[in-house]
Design an enzyme around this catalytic site. Structure first.
Site, PDB file in Angstrom:
ATOM      1  N   ASP A  22      48.116 -10.193 -33.573  1.00  0.00           N
ATOM      2  CA  ASP A  22      49.520  -9.794 -33.419  1.00  0.00           C
ATOM      3  C   ASP A  22      49.911  -8.897 -34.589  1.00  0.00           C
ATOM      4  O   ASP A  22      49.391  -9.071 -35.696  1.00  0.00           O
ATOM      5  CB  ASP A  22      50.434 -11.049 -33.386  1.00  0.00           C
TER       6      ASP A  22
ATOM      7  N   THR B 134      57.336  -7.825 -32.375  1.00  0.00           N
ATOM      8  CA  THR B 134      58.293  -8.761 -31.760  1.00  0.00           C
ATOM      9  C   THR B 134      57.777 -10.200 -31.807  1.00  0.00           C
ATOM     10  O   THR B 134      58.518 -11.125 -31.485  1.00  0.00           O
ATOM     11  CB  THR B 134      58.626  -8.389 -30.290  1.00  0.00           C
TER      12      THR B 134
ATOM     13  N   TYR C  99      57.965   1.525 -20.380  1.00  0.00           N
ATOM     14  CA  TYR C  99      57.356   0.218 -20.089  1.00  0.00           C
ATOM     15  C   TYR C  99      56.640   0.264 -18.741  1.00  0.00           C
ATOM     16  O   TYR C  99      55.444  -0.022 -18.642  1.00  0.00           O
ATOM     17  CB  TYR C  99      58.445  -0.842 -20.082  1.00  0.00           C
TER      18      TYR C  99
ATOM     19  N   TYR D  75      37.769   0.252 -15.347  1.00  0.00           N
ATOM     20  CA  TYR D  75      36.731  -0.479 -16.089  1.00  0.00           C
ATOM     21  C   TYR D  75      36.026  -1.483 -15.174  1.00  0.00           C
ATOM     22  O   TYR D  75      34.820  -1.711 -15.298  1.00  0.00           O
ATOM     23  CB  TYR D  75      37.329  -1.191 -17.310  1.00  0.00           C
TER      24      TYR D  75
ATOM     25  N   THR E 212      60.351 -14.602 -16.876  1.00  0.00           N
ATOM     26  CA  THR E 212      59.939 -15.922 -17.356  1.00  0.00           C
ATOM     27  C   THR E 212      60.812 -16.286 -18.554  1.00  0.00           C
ATOM     28  O   THR E 212      61.219 -15.392 -19.312  1.00  0.00           O
ATOM     29  CB  THR E 212      58.445 -15.893 -17.742  1.00  0.00           C
TER      30      THR E 212
END
Ligand code: UDP
Length: 310
Positions: A34, A38, A148, A162, A178
């Protein structure tokens, strides 16, 4: 026997940290990557003393590597709240494109199973309702949400390339709204905003008339679905979300009732390209994963409110 080793990009975020916790409970070795744009250290602090957990403070949009074997890469890193991707549009585009490329490259080198955390935003402001995985979407590429939506659409295309070219075992999950504990108070998304405002007896900010709809999935239900998908044979996108649909006004009233707040409502301008309605068709998830959400909105909100209070 060697533990399964798993890399979670964005592991200190809301969904990422719940996954770290669940995978540690299920005896995986978890590497959490990370850059804390955020993500929040407090989310993973309890795991730092676990010998099966390692934190790498890195940005997945730059070259990444980890020593040794890797069995899975869960590419969860992203700015996910509309207010965050409005503040950081270039980082949002980079993590969806360059970040996904780096994570896929590492999965190819390690022969790891790869899972992309995509989004209901690939459907844009949908003209088909509810949204099935076969719907191609209705997205404004140059609008304020384009950074986004389009980076996630690119990420899906790259993941499938891929899979087809390098025969990588890839999964794509399209996550619908969520909510739950560990969302930031200033996250900007509707559930944490309203709970935070209600608990402070401040006005609840309804965008537009509040007749737009969303379908809210409690985090524990989502994590169950994510684990099922990760261990499934499926390579095509799967929607995960709760199909119970509510208007934003219904959500306001429920949060006011559950918090007992004295807050009023204030109406603000509807953000540009805000989807008018959203509800997942979860027929595929039910069939392929034997999964469906079980936590009703009222119950999930009670748990989330009590976490926000503490
Ligand atoms: N919304 C709102 N008040 C807020 C935050 C959001 O009315 O304080 C609305 C927003 O316009 C959208 C819905 O709630 O229609 C869900 O917004 P969110 O930011 O949670 O994410 P989205 O589903 O749009 O990605």
């Amino acid at each position: 026997m060697r533990k399964n080793k798993i890399l979670i990009t964005g592991g200190a975020g809301f969904i990422g940290s719940h996954l770290c916790q669940r995978l540690l409970n299920e005896n995986y070795f978890v590497i959490c990557l990370d850059n804390f744009i955020t993500g929040n250290l407090a989310n993973i602090k309890p795991f730092l003393k676990n010998k099966n957990f390692r934190l790498e403070i890195k940005n997945v949009s730059n070259y990444i590597d980890v020593p040794g074997k890797l069995d899975y890469i869960l590419h969860c890193a992203s700015l996910a709240s509309p207010t965050d991707y409005l503040d950081f549009p270039i980082q949002t585009l980079k993590v969806g494109s360059l970040g996904t490329h780096n994570a896929l490259g590492l999965a190819k080198k390690k022969k790891a199973i790869f899972m992309l955390f995509s989004t209901s935003e690939v459907y844009g402001d949908p003209l088909v309702h509810p949204q099935k995985e076969t719907y191609w979407g209705h997205v404004n590429p140059i609008g304020v949400r384009g950074c986004y939506d389009e980076s996630k659409r690119f990420a899906e295309a790259l993941t499938m390339a891929y899979h087809r070219v390098h025969k990588l075992n890839t999964k794509i999950v399209r996550i619908f709204n969520t909510y739950g504990p560990r969302m930031r108070h200033n996250d900007g998304r509707v559930v944490p905003n309203f709970i935070d405002q209600a608990l402070k007896n401040q006005p609840l900010t309804v965008y537009g008339k509040g007749n737009q709809t969303r379908s809210f999935c409690y985090i524990d239900d989502l994590v169950d679905g994510l684990l099922n998908l990760m261990n499934s044979k499926e390579n095509l996108p799967v929607n995960l979300g709760n199909p119970d649909e509510f208007t934003i006004m219904e959500l306001v009233d429920l949060i006011l009732k559950l918090t007992g707040s004295r807050s009023k409502k204030v109406f603000k301008k509807l953000p540009q390209d805000d989807p008018q309605k959203r509800r997942p068709d979860i027929t595929r998830a039910k069939k392929i994963l034997g999964w469906k959400p079980v936590v009703p909105l009222e119950e999930g909100l009670k748990r989330t409110i009590s976490w926000f209070k503490s």
